[in-house]
Scaffold this active site. Sequence first.
Site, mmCIF file in Angstrom:
data_model
loop_
_atom_site.group_PDB
_atom_site.id
_atom_site.type_symbol
_atom_site.label_atom_id
_atom_site.label_comp_id
_atom_site.label_asym_id
_atom_site.label_seq_id
_atom_site.Cartn_x
_atom_site.Cartn_y
_atom_site.Cartn_z
ATOM 1 N N PRO A 8 0.792 -1.225 0.000
ATOM 2 C CA PRO A 8 0.000 0.000 0.000
ATOM 3 C C PRO A 8 0.830 1.284 0.000
ATOM 4 C CG PRO A 8 -0.844 -1.523 1.626
ATOM 5 C CD PRO A 8 0.393 -2.150 1.063
ATOM 6 N N ASN A 9 0.399 2.205 -0.824
ATOM 7 C CA ASN A 9 0.945 3.570 -0.921
ATOM 8 C C ASN A 9 2.287 3.669 -1.632
ATOM 9 O OD1 ASN A 9 -1.183 5.044 0.459
ATOM 10 N ND2 ASN A 9 -0.539 3.944 2.294
ATOM 11 N N ARG A 16 4.907 11.117 -2.510
ATOM 12 C CA ARG A 16 4.598 10.914 -1.106
ATOM 13 C C ARG A 16 5.827 11.195 -0.249
ATOM 14 N NH1 ARG A 16 4.650 4.842 1.306
ATOM 15 N NH2 ARG A 16 3.687 5.355 3.291
ATOM 16 N N TYR A 21 11.006 9.287 1.498
ATOM 17 C CA TYR A 21 11.099 8.190 0.516
ATOM 18 C C TYR A 21 11.836 8.565 -0.764
ATOM 19 C CZ TYR A 21 7.587 6.137 3.581
ATOM 20 O OH TYR A 21 6.924 5.641 4.673
ATOM 21 N N ASN A 73 8.155 -5.269 0.019
ATOM 22 C CA ASN A 73 7.995 -4.105 0.891
ATOM 23 C C ASN A 73 6.499 -4.019 1.188
ATOM 24 O OD1 ASN A 73 7.654 -1.663 2.117
ATOM 25 N ND2 ASN A 73 9.021 -0.540 0.744
ATOM 26 N N ALA A 76 2.701 -0.244 5.228
ATOM 27 C CA ALA A 76 2.195 -0.245 6.607
ATOM 28 C C ALA A 76 1.632 -1.601 7.040
ATOM 29 C CB ALA A 76 1.129 0.837 6.763
ATOM 30 N N ASP A 86 0.845 -14.769 7.769
ATOM 31 C CA ASP A 86 0.465 -16.167 7.527
ATOM 32 C C ASP A 86 0.689 -16.569 6.075
ATOM 33 O OD1 ASP A 86 -0.209 -16.537 10.157
ATOM 34 O OD2 ASP A 86 -2.385 -16.472 9.843
ATOM 35 N N GLU A 97 12.220 -9.027 3.497
ATOM 36 C CA GLU A 97 11.426 -7.812 3.743
ATOM 37 C C GLU A 97 12.316 -6.582 3.559
ATOM 38 O OE1 GLU A 97 8.802 -7.886 7.161
ATOM 39 O OE2 GLU A 97 9.421 -5.856 7.698
ATOM 40 N N HIS A 99 12.414 -2.189 3.509
ATOM 41 C CA HIS A 99 11.817 -0.867 3.726
ATOM 42 C C HIS A 99 12.773 0.192 3.211
ATOM 43 C CE1 HIS A 99 8.663 -2.665 6.048
ATOM 44 N NE2 HIS A 99 9.595 -3.380 6.644
ATOM 45 N N ARG A 106 11.937 5.907 13.063
ATOM 46 C CA ARG A 106 10.709 6.678 12.855
ATOM 47 C C ARG A 106 9.735 6.460 14.023
ATOM 48 N NH1 ARG A 106 8.578 5.795 7.006
ATOM 49 N NH2 ARG A 106 7.394 7.656 7.584
ATOM 50 N N ARG A 110 6.133 2.007 13.862
ATOM 51 C CA ARG A 110 6.877 1.414 12.754
ATOM 52 C C ARG A 110 8.012 0.510 13.228
ATOM 53 N NH1 ARG A 110 4.909 4.423 8.300
ATOM 54 N NH2 ARG A 110 4.390 6.535 8.935
HETATM 55 C C1 DQA Z 1 7.830 1.589 4.355
HETATM 56 C C2 DQA Z 1 7.759 1.933 5.838
HETATM 57 C C3 DQA Z 1 6.369 1.730 6.387
HETATM 58 O O1 DQA Z 1 6.326 2.060 7.767
HETATM 59 C C4 DQA Z 1 5.393 2.623 5.651
HETATM 60 O O2 DQA Z 1 4.086 2.390 6.129
HETATM 61 C C5 DQA Z 1 5.481 2.485 4.186
HETATM 62 C C6 DQA Z 1 6.785 2.374 3.563
HETATM 63 C C7 DQA Z 1 9.213 1.904 3.746
HETATM 64 O O3 DQA Z 1 9.477 1.442 2.627
HETATM 65 O O4 DQA Z 1 10.025 2.608 4.361
HETATM 66 O O5 DQA Z 1 4.463 2.542 3.485
HETATM 67 O O6 DQA Z 1 7.581 0.209 4.189
#
Ligand code: DQA
Length: 144
Positions: A8-9, A16, A21, A73, A76, A86, A97, A99, A106, A110
Amino acid sequence: MLLILNGPNLNRLGLREPGVYGSQTLEDLERQCEAWGAELGEAVTCRQSNYEGQLLEWIQEAQEQGFGGIVINPGALTHYSYALRDAISGQPLPVVEVHISNVDAREEFRHRSVTAAVCKGKISGLGFLGYRLGMEYLIEGAGA
Ligand code: DQA
């Protein structure tokens, strides 16, 4: 063949919170991952969704679709999605994983990842380079 998943996002990269980022877009990231894949001799498929269920289905189907590992990634969802956890633990492929930002530097919420424990490892705070490092691990190190 590697699967690169963004949650998401992350479609809003570049627009953003650029101070957090960076100014590069999701398309820049995906082209970069494909170029790294070509350099490392590994085919790469990049997908992004704002929908948890879509991410779960991509993870569930990854092995039968011929992928050998996943860089994800989860955005959130990292911090609260037991369904995503799961899905990761329920399939045998190695998962890394990633980020872009340093989540541990942060907000408090998080600092907790419910998904990292079922991944091979977590890379945080190294920008787009984290995706490459995850790819290198999956290509060179996952079976070792
Ligand atoms: C993120 C960090 C997460 O806390 C955040 O919600 C994101 C991006 C990162 O790539 O730093 O959407 O995964």
